[in-house]
Design an enzyme around this catalytic site. Structure first.
Site, mmCIF file in Angstrom:
data_model
loop_
_atom_site.group_PDB
_atom_site.id
_atom_site.type_symbol
_atom_site.label_atom_id
_atom_site.label_comp_id
_atom_site.label_asym_id
_atom_site.label_seq_id
_atom_site.Cartn_x
_atom_site.Cartn_y
_atom_site.Cartn_z
ATOM 1 N N SER A 192 1.557 -9.732 -1.136
ATOM 2 C CA SER A 192 1.248 -8.251 -0.915
ATOM 3 C C SER A 192 1.585 -7.669 0.544
ATOM 4 O O SER A 192 1.974 -6.594 0.521
ATOM 5 C CB SER A 192 -0.130 -8.016 -1.108
ATOM 6 N N LYS A 218 0.734 -1.241 0.083
ATOM 7 C CA LYS A 218 0.105 -0.100 0.016
ATOM 8 C C LYS A 218 0.831 1.282 0.128
ATOM 9 O O LYS A 218 0.465 2.249 -0.496
ATOM 10 C CB LYS A 218 -0.767 -0.100 1.219
ATOM 11 N N GLU A 239 -10.328 7.404 4.571
ATOM 12 C CA GLU A 239 -10.970 6.618 5.264
ATOM 13 C C GLU A 239 -10.216 5.414 5.363
ATOM 14 O O GLU A 239 -9.452 5.302 4.753
ATOM 15 C CB GLU A 239 -12.304 6.340 4.859
HETATM 16 C C1 PLP Z 1 -5.000 -3.851 1.721
HETATM 17 C C2 PLP Z 1 -4.319 -5.028 1.403
HETATM 18 C C3 PLP Z 1 -4.743 -5.907 0.301
HETATM 19 C C4 PLP Z 1 -6.026 -5.885 -0.516
HETATM 20 O O1 PLP Z 1 -5.962 -4.652 -1.308
HETATM 21 P P1 PLP Z 1 -5.676 -4.462 -2.841
HETATM 22 O O2 PLP Z 1 -6.039 -3.297 -3.310
HETATM 23 O O3 PLP Z 1 -6.431 -5.546 -3.130
HETATM 24 O O4 PLP Z 1 -4.203 -5.051 -3.071
HETATM 25 C C5 PLP Z 1 -4.008 -6.927 0.117
HETATM 26 N N1 PLP Z 1 -2.988 -7.650 0.831
HETATM 27 C C6 PLP Z 1 -2.504 -6.668 2.023
HETATM 28 C C7 PLP Z 1 -1.207 -7.099 2.591
HETATM 29 C C8 PLP Z 1 -3.288 -5.421 2.169
HETATM 30 O O5 PLP Z 1 -2.778 -4.812 3.075
#
Ligand code: PLP
Length: 406
Positions: free
Chosen positions: A388, A101, A123
């Site tokens: 992610s 993010k 938010e």
């Molecule tokens: C917020 C988040 C997501 C989901 O958000 P996307 O916009 O779909 O990528 C996925 N993995 C992590 C670690 C997150 O913090």
């Protein structure tokens, strides 16, 4: 940014169109006052994103502050155990703050700075977007105001504390269900009172134009790096690239570098407790076309046509719609969709922790679970997944409900 050769690819140059459409999906369905503010952001982005100073500053930030490039890692133990495809991880868990993010939050905040704004507003649901934005605000010396439902504040104490320590003001929202939806309304209300000095920072490839495009472009660095690293490691492209999809930003980040390649792209959604409405958040799997939060996409609707209640064990995935670009890419058959339930995600969470020494976020565990599911059938092939985020934020919840994985 736009000067990077990958972003000059024909697809990325033509999608979305100048009104923010990916086919029929996307656009901007907002009140006049918001439309004016979005137009201003769009015009500024189109201009500033081409600016050499902006590009140089963003590159410097990525390298020296975020710690990019993050590596691609061959999960040798898990691959061996599956006995089929090789499984490779793009390590966004090693990005500063522990998830992807920050890639778009730093971009959005840098844009705000170039536009002369002094305050960031957003938010947050589980607090992940709030923490990333508060980090960016601290870096740039911008004020930061994060709207959060009181129910979520009680549930996500560590993230609330992080935001406060980083200097953000967390504003409790106590109307309606006191969760994300109400927080969105309140944050927009606050933004509209001061669009001159503030910038609204959306946390995924969702919302009205230009956010789905802008956030994708800022996340594209993930795919640019991963593609290069993967080719360097293996001498070829992966056969499958997969990522979990909440709003879809980490998935678009990695997919964007492979759209014009002969590579299967798979969007992995949360099946939660099962396929009944309310038990999952698999919008592309079960949703219908509709407009919410200012854009046209595929969404989960309740009987009255409103955004449905959703569930996933991963709070970052429980969103009743999906970025318009995902709706489009799936509609034209370029991406495949899959769904992974809570149990499968938990099994993958423990598998990566135990076999490779990496504790993944529960969100990312969905992408991993999918890879583990298909790997045995794909002997000799290679799967690249976007890890992610890291799972430190999830360890209390997981150990309380599932023990230690024995
Ligand atoms: C917020 C988040 C997501 C989901 O958000 P996307 O916009 O779909 O990528 C996925 N993995 C992590 C670690 C997150 O913090």
């Amino acid at each position: 940014m736009n000067r990077d050769s990958k972003l000059a690819s024909p697809y990325l140059k033509s999608f979305p169109d100048e009104k923010g459409y990916f086919g029929t999906f996307g656009g901007s369905f907002v009140p006049e006052a918001v439309a004016i503010a979005m137009q201003e952001i769009n015009d500024a982005y189109n201009l500033i994103a081409q600016n050499g100073d902006f590009i140089a500053e963003l590159r410097k930030i990525r390298k020296h502050f975020q710690g990019r490039p993050t590596p691609v890692f061959f999960a040798h133990n898990l691959s061996k155990e599956c006995g089929g495809a090789g499984i490779y991880l793009k390590r966004e868990d090693l990005n500063h703050t522990g998830a992807h993010k920050l890639n778009h939050c730093m971009g959005e905040a840098l844009l705000a700075k170039y536009m002369g704004k002094t305050k960031l507003i957003a938010e947050t649901g589980a607090g992940q977007h709030g923490v990333a934005l508060a980090t960016a605000a601290a870096y740039f010396g911008l004020e930061c105001e994060i709207y959060m439902g009181e129910v979520d504040i009680a549930k996500e104490k560590p993230n609330v504390l992080r935001m406060q320590i980083l200097g953000a003001r967390v504003v409790p929202v106590n109307i309606g269900a006191k969760t994300l939806k109400e927080a969105v309304d309140k944050a927009f209300e606050a933004y509209l009172k001061d669009t001159k000095n503030s910038m609204y920072a959306i946390g995924s490839v969702v919302g009205p134009h230009p956010f789905p495009k802008m956030v994708r472009d800022f996340q594209a660095i993930v795919g640019i790096e991963a593609r290069e690293q993967f080719v360097e490691m293996t001498g070829e492209l992966p056969d499958v690239v997969c990522a979990c999809v909440g709003g879809g930003s980490n998935a678009m980040g990695i997919f964007s570098a492979f759209i014009e390649d002969c590579v299967e792209l798979v969007a992995v959604e949360p099946l939660g407790k099962g396929s009944a409405l309310g038990h999952h958040a698999a919008s592309l799997n079960f949703g219908q076309e509709g407009i919410m939060h200012g854009f046209n996409s595929i969404m989960l609707k309740d009987e009255s046509g409103e955004p449905a209640a959703v569930h996933s064990i991963a709070s970052g995935l429980d969103y009743p719609s999906v970025g318009p670009e995902h709706a489009y890419l799936h509609s034209i058959g370029r991406t495949k969709i899959a769904a992974i339930d809570d149990k499968e995600a938990i099994a993958a969470f423990f598998a990566l922790s135990r076999k490779e020494g990496i504790i993944p976020a529960l969100e990312s565990s969905h992408a991993l679970a999918y890879a583990l599911k298909i790997a045995p059938e794909l002997k000799g092939k290679k799967i690249l997944l976007n890890l992610s985020g890291r799972g430190d934020k999830d360890i209390d919840f997981v150990s309380e409900h599932y023990g230690y994985g024995n």
